[in-house]
Design an enzyme around this catalytic site. Structure first.
Site, PDB file in Angstrom:
ATOM      1  N   LYS A  31       3.720  -0.780   8.851  1.00 26.23           N
ATOM      2  CA  LYS A  31       2.965  -0.363   7.663  1.00 26.23           C
ATOM      3  C   LYS A  31       4.146  -0.525   6.419  1.00 26.23           C
ATOM      4  O   LYS A  31       3.956  -1.097   5.432  1.00 26.23           O
ATOM      5  CB  LYS A  31       2.271   0.781   7.536  1.00 26.23           C
ATOM      6  N   ARG A 108      -6.129   9.611   6.436  1.00 28.67           N
ATOM      7  CA  ARG A 108      -5.996   9.721   7.838  1.00 28.67           C
ATOM      8  C   ARG A 108      -7.095  10.339   8.284  1.00 28.67           C
ATOM      9  O   ARG A 108      -7.214  10.732   9.539  1.00 28.67           O
ATOM     10  CB  ARG A 108      -4.753  10.220   7.946  1.00 28.67           C
ATOM     11  N   ARG A 144      14.303   1.131  16.789  1.00 27.11           N
ATOM     12  CA  ARG A 144      13.919   0.959  15.555  1.00 27.11           C
ATOM     13  C   ARG A 144      14.905   1.809  14.415  1.00 27.11           C
ATOM     14  O   ARG A 144      15.529   2.779  14.768  1.00 27.11           O
ATOM     15  CB  ARG A 144      12.520   1.549  15.339  1.00 27.11           C
ATOM     16  N   ARG A 176      15.361   7.198  12.926  1.00 22.81           N
ATOM     17  CA  ARG A 176      14.611   8.491  12.308  1.00 22.81           C
ATOM     18  C   ARG A 176      14.763   9.385  13.486  1.00 22.81           C
ATOM     19  O   ARG A 176      14.528   9.223  14.747  1.00 22.81           O
ATOM     20  CB  ARG A 176      13.185   7.966  12.262  1.00 22.81           C
ATOM     21  N   ARG A 187       2.179  11.254  18.022  1.00 21.76           N
ATOM     22  CA  ARG A 187       1.596  10.575  16.540  1.00 21.76           C
ATOM     23  C   ARG A 187       0.659   9.605  16.928  1.00 21.76           C
ATOM     24  O   ARG A 187      -0.452   9.619  16.289  1.00 21.76           O
ATOM     25  CB  ARG A 187       2.894  10.045  15.925  1.00 21.76           C
TER      26      ARG A 187
HETATM   27  P1  ADP Z   1       4.558   9.248  10.283  1.00 18.72           P
HETATM   28  O1  ADP Z   1       3.844   7.746   9.902  1.00 18.72           O
HETATM   29  O2  ADP Z   1       5.408   9.096  11.335  1.00 18.72           O
HETATM   30  O3  ADP Z   1       3.278  10.226  10.489  1.00 18.72           O
HETATM   31  P2  ADP Z   1       4.841   9.787   7.374  1.00 18.72           P
HETATM   32  O4  ADP Z   1       6.001   9.571   6.707  1.00 18.72           O
HETATM   33  O5  ADP Z   1       3.609   8.795   7.120  1.00 18.72           O
HETATM   34  O6  ADP Z   1       5.281   9.542   8.882  1.00 18.72           O
HETATM   35  O7  ADP Z   1       4.161  11.128   7.190  1.00 18.72           O
HETATM   36  C1  ADP Z   1       5.062  12.449   7.711  1.00 18.72           C
HETATM   37  C2  ADP Z   1       4.271  13.630   7.850  1.00 18.72           C
HETATM   38  O8  ADP Z   1       3.391  13.696   6.400  1.00 18.72           O
HETATM   39  C3  ADP Z   1       3.099  13.305   8.662  1.00 18.72           C
HETATM   40  O9  ADP Z   1       3.539  13.876  10.036  1.00 18.72           O
HETATM   41  C4  ADP Z   1       2.098  14.249   8.295  1.00 18.72           C
HETATM   42  O10 ADP Z   1       2.483  15.829   8.548  1.00 18.72           O
HETATM   43  C5  ADP Z   1       2.149  14.180   6.692  1.00 18.72           C
HETATM   44  N1  ADP Z   1       1.113  13.467   6.271  1.00 18.72           N
HETATM   45  C6  ADP Z   1       1.487  12.003   5.867  1.00 18.72           C
HETATM   46  N2  ADP Z   1       0.322  11.174   5.419  1.00 18.72           N
HETATM   47  C7  ADP Z   1      -0.799  12.196   5.634  1.00 18.72           C
HETATM   48  C8  ADP Z   1      -2.007  12.416   5.439  1.00 18.72           C
HETATM   49  N3  ADP Z   1      -2.817  11.212   5.108  1.00 18.72           N
HETATM   50  N4  ADP Z   1      -2.954  13.530   5.655  1.00 18.72           N
HETATM   51  C9  ADP Z   1      -2.241  14.454   6.335  1.00 18.72           C
HETATM   52  N5  ADP Z   1      -0.884  14.417   6.441  1.00 18.72           N
HETATM   53  C10 ADP Z   1      -0.165  13.518   6.077  1.00 18.72           C
END
Ligand code: ADP
Ligand code: ZN
Length: 265
Positions: A31, A108, A144, A176, A187
């Site tokens: 993404k 999500r 990665r 990371r 995840r």
């Molecule tokens: P990843 O794709 O590894 O989960 P992100 O950077 O997208 O990493 O997100 C980091 C954290 O932020 C997630 O683990 C979650 O706790 C929170 N987060 C991100 N997007 C959302 C969402 N749409 N709804 C709820 N929590 C979110």
């Protein structure tokens, strides 16, 4: 033979200007890199992860920040009441309305999706289809690494020209901290349980297109666009049990731009 309409980049930029695009796919499906490709066309990148981290940094002592951080540290989803207003705030900014945007990491949950679609008309949702085998393997075995400046992702399958340095911006590349087998599997489980089930709902709200990373046997393709490992074309086990070749960063950009060209021109 795929069309090469997009080779006229300015034309493609005109065609996608103002469009509202949603990226959908499991962790590790690229993404971040597809967001970079869409940004290069002039769309504004809105990432829920980046937006959340920025919000928390803004005022670390606030109740909201402390609450959000506690979920993020555990790798759990932040409650909808917190994330929804943050994202909707971003999307209502004039620059997003004017240039269009690519939304990455949101929605999500079904409630997030409902909140989004009730306010904004999305032009296109893209589902990044990557074989399950590669999601963990690509991150772990491919080591990665992500640019600390622009978040472009690399791996041994898509190595940077100079190790440790981002091709795009010269930023430093880092692993990371949460790219561990267990965290990735967690995840992925979360994605299967909370996110993937509302894909059919997305289809009722906007056009959903699948952007596969694999290349069928019939498709003729130049090696420059394929993922290789130690100079050999890499074959992945597909979810159906077969074997397939995969596109690399450049190949995926080409496929994405072709799709956009067909859809919007
Ligand atoms: P990843 O794709 O590894 O989960 P992100 O950077 O997208 O990493 O997100 C980091 C954290 O932020 C997630 O683990 C979650 O706790 C929170 N987060 C991100 N997007 C959302 C969402 N749409 N709804 C709820 N929590 C979110
Ligand atoms: Zn960079």
């Amino acid at each position: 033979m795929e069309s090469h309409l997009w080779k006229n980049l300015d034309k493609l930029k005109d065609a996608v200007r103002g469009k509202k695009i949603l990226l959908f796919g499991p962790p590790g499906s690229g993404k971040g890199n597809r967001s970079r490709d869409l940004e290069a066309l002039g769309l504004i990148h809105v990432s829920s992860g980046i937006a959340l981290r920025a919000k928390v940094k803004e005022d670390q002592e606030s109740e909201l920040s402390k609450n959000a951080s506690s979920y993020m540290e555990r790798g759990e989803l932040v409650p909808d009441e917190i994330i929804v207003p943050i994202i909707m705030d971003h999307l209502s900014q004039e620059k997003c309305q004017k240039n269009g945007f690519v939304l990455d990491g949101f929605p999500r949950t079904k409630a997030q999706a409902e909140a989004l679609f009730s306010k904004i008309k999305i032009d296109l949702a893209l589902y990044l289809d990557v074989p399950r085998k590669f999601l963990v393997f690509g991150i772990i075995e491919g080591k990665r690494r992500v640019c600390v400046e622009c978040a472009t992702g690399y791996s041994d399958f898509d190595p940077p020209h100079i190790e440790g340095v981002c091709d795009k911006c010269g930023g430093r590349l880092e692993r990371r901290a949460d790219d561990q087998v267990e965290t990735i599997e967690n995840r992925l489980k979360l994605y299967d349980k909370q996110t993937k089930p509302f894909l059919p709902y997305i289809k009722t709200q906007t056009t959903l297109e699948i952007l596969p990373i694999t290349v069928s046997d019939k498709e003729e393709i130049i090696k420059k666009h394929l993922k290789t490992l130690k100079n050999h074309v890499y074959w992945v086990e597909t979810d159906e049990g077969g074997k397939a070749r995969m596109l690399n960063l450049e190949g995926m950009r080409e496929r994405l731009y072709n799709l956009l060209g067909k859809r919007f021109q």
